[in-house]
Motif scaffolding. Sequence first.
Motif, mmCIF file in Angstrom:
data_model
loop_
_atom_site.group_PDB
_atom_site.id
_atom_site.type_symbol
_atom_site.label_atom_id
_atom_site.label_comp_id
_atom_site.label_asym_id
_atom_site.label_seq_id
_atom_site.Cartn_x
_atom_site.Cartn_y
_atom_site.Cartn_z
ATOM 1 N N ILE A 115 0.804 -1.072 0.137
ATOM 2 C CA ILE A 115 0.044 -0.113 -0.016
ATOM 3 C C ILE A 115 1.081 1.301 0.095
ATOM 4 C CG2 ILE A 115 -0.326 0.079 2.492
ATOM 5 C CD1 ILE A 115 -3.270 0.962 1.861
ATOM 6 N N GLY A 116 2.146 1.005 0.812
ATOM 7 C CA GLY A 116 2.914 2.287 0.554
ATOM 8 C C GLY A 116 3.676 2.695 -0.775
ATOM 9 N N SER A 117 3.505 1.805 -1.867
ATOM 10 C CA SER A 117 3.871 1.929 -3.046
ATOM 11 C C SER A 117 2.758 2.593 -4.060
ATOM 12 C CB SER A 117 4.647 0.566 -3.710
ATOM 13 O OG SER A 117 3.643 -0.351 -3.717
ATOM 14 N N THR A 118 1.597 2.537 -3.554
ATOM 15 C CA THR A 118 0.516 3.094 -4.334
ATOM 16 C C THR A 118 -0.115 4.325 -3.935
ATOM 17 O OG1 THR A 118 -1.200 2.018 -2.919
ATOM 18 C CG2 THR A 118 -0.170 0.792 -4.449
ATOM 19 N N ARG A 119 -0.835 4.687 -4.700
ATOM 20 C CA ARG A 119 -1.630 6.300 -4.428
ATOM 21 C C ARG A 119 -2.943 6.110 -3.507
ATOM 22 N NH1 ARG A 119 -2.542 4.653 -9.526
ATOM 23 N NH2 ARG A 119 -4.814 5.005 -10.355
ATOM 24 N N TYR A 125 -7.625 0.954 -1.371
ATOM 25 C CA TYR A 125 -6.648 -0.089 -1.922
ATOM 26 C C TYR A 125 -7.501 -1.345 -1.883
ATOM 27 C CZ TYR A 125 -2.611 -3.084 -1.528
ATOM 28 O OH TYR A 125 -1.485 -3.971 -1.785
ATOM 29 N N LEU A 126 -8.468 -1.532 -0.845
ATOM 30 C CA LEU A 126 -9.198 -2.758 -1.078
ATOM 31 C C LEU A 126 -10.151 -3.162 -2.178
ATOM 32 C CD1 LEU A 126 -10.375 -3.109 2.850
ATOM 33 C CD2 LEU A 126 -8.323 -3.970 1.921
ATOM 34 N N PHE A 131 -10.228 -6.887 -3.216
ATOM 35 C CA PHE A 131 -9.743 -7.878 -1.935
ATOM 36 C C PHE A 131 -10.681 -9.131 -1.606
ATOM 37 C CE2 PHE A 131 -6.361 -6.400 1.098
ATOM 38 C CZ PHE A 131 -5.503 -6.003 0.170
ATOM 39 N N LYS A 132 -12.231 -8.867 -1.963
ATOM 40 C CA LYS A 132 -13.045 -9.943 -1.940
ATOM 41 C C LYS A 132 -12.770 -11.253 -2.395
ATOM 42 C CE LYS A 132 -17.031 -6.526 -1.072
ATOM 43 N NZ LYS A 132 -18.503 -6.205 -1.327
ATOM 44 N N ARG A 133 -11.910 -11.402 -3.651
ATOM 45 C CA ARG A 133 -11.939 -12.661 -3.935
ATOM 46 C C ARG A 133 -10.893 -13.488 -3.243
ATOM 47 N NH1 ARG A 133 -8.785 -10.751 -9.642
ATOM 48 N NH2 ARG A 133 -7.189 -9.604 -8.656
ATOM 49 N N TYR A 134 -10.186 -12.801 -2.282
ATOM 50 C CA TYR A 134 -9.018 -13.406 -1.654
ATOM 51 C C TYR A 134 -9.539 -14.262 -0.240
ATOM 52 C CZ TYR A 134 -6.385 -10.617 -4.777
ATOM 53 O OH TYR A 134 -6.043 -9.705 -5.660
#
Length: 405
Positions: A115-119, A125-126, A131-134
Amino acid sequence: MGGSSSSEQVAETETPSFFTQEELSKLKSDLETGGVENVKPLIEKKVTELNKTELNIAVTGETGTGKSTFINAMRGLRNSDDGAAKSGTTETTMEPTVYSHPSLLNVCYWDLPGIGSTRFTAAKYLTEMKFKRYDLFIIISVSRFKENDAKLAKEIKRLGKRFYFVRSKIDVDLDSMREENPSFNEEEELDKIRSDCVQKLIKAGILSPTVFLISSFKKEKFDFNQLNEELERDLKNVKKMIFVLALPNLSVKIVQQKYEILNKHIWMFATLSGGLGTGPDSSISLSSDNDVLIDAIVHFQKSLGLDDASLRRLARKAGKPVEELKATVQTPLLGKITPDAITKLSYGAAVVAISALEFAVELNPILVSTFREDSSFLMMYKVLRAALKDLTASAEIVVKIACKE
């Protein structure tokens, strides 16, 4: 971590079958009225479910935390192996990247950008990372867990998903300490590192966090096995089964766990297989089109790490030629499985004998009395059971050699 109560976990452990009581009762009724042929549609549906159920595990963390190496370790690969996740010091993608298990393709590990490497904010981010597929989330750090890691964990918990904090490259830290002070106390230093990680997560608002200290290169040490045991406990039914079957063979204990799962599936394969008979010398006579029997044994091979690709990887780990490794197990069930290979085992009536008590223990009690009357089913059951025992013994030998147990 989010989770169910301990009583729920016990109930799941005690009932690993993915048949409901209603389905088992219907199986018994259909067997009594129409025999084995009558129940094949439901068994086929369940076997398909077993083969096609996906397990998706997300791995996230900042660049350089060892995500790729961890994903490879969980799949029994080294960074130099074909199909391995590429490791590096720079973030190569802003999108989730999937890496399937080399043998069991329905088990997938996803490398997510930290998350630190994204805006994105944690909540955004979720959504962007879907994230729901994991099913599970591994949050990896190489030094200390940061505020973004805690925010991410809170959002994952809000979704009702499970997450795990992993402190990687712990062997590198200990090697550095050893250089400075050869007489340092390793256990004390590990406790300090763990306590520091836990305290920072608590300060960031995570209640009762658990932190696993691992080395992806020294999986037999530190908390690598404990992490896998925790993941297994938190998965349910079919996903629990396929997770264990996909574990790298790091010990005889893991091989035995796989045997217990595969042994519970034998009766389904036996139900779907074609007829078996015996020749005049009590050897097995296979029908020429018995693909289900062969497919079942190939499934045993892959799950137990005895397919050719897995054996080559283990041979490199053991520092031996793969043919030398194969020669130690003395079984015709390596390589391509053919009716002739099975016949060579001479699984006659005496060899594959199974007592009434063993049969009752291994097969669901609701179904025992009916299946015991079907001679074709019983013969197929015995052959598959003997083949699984043979392959399990071979896998244990290979693991002892490769892992120097």
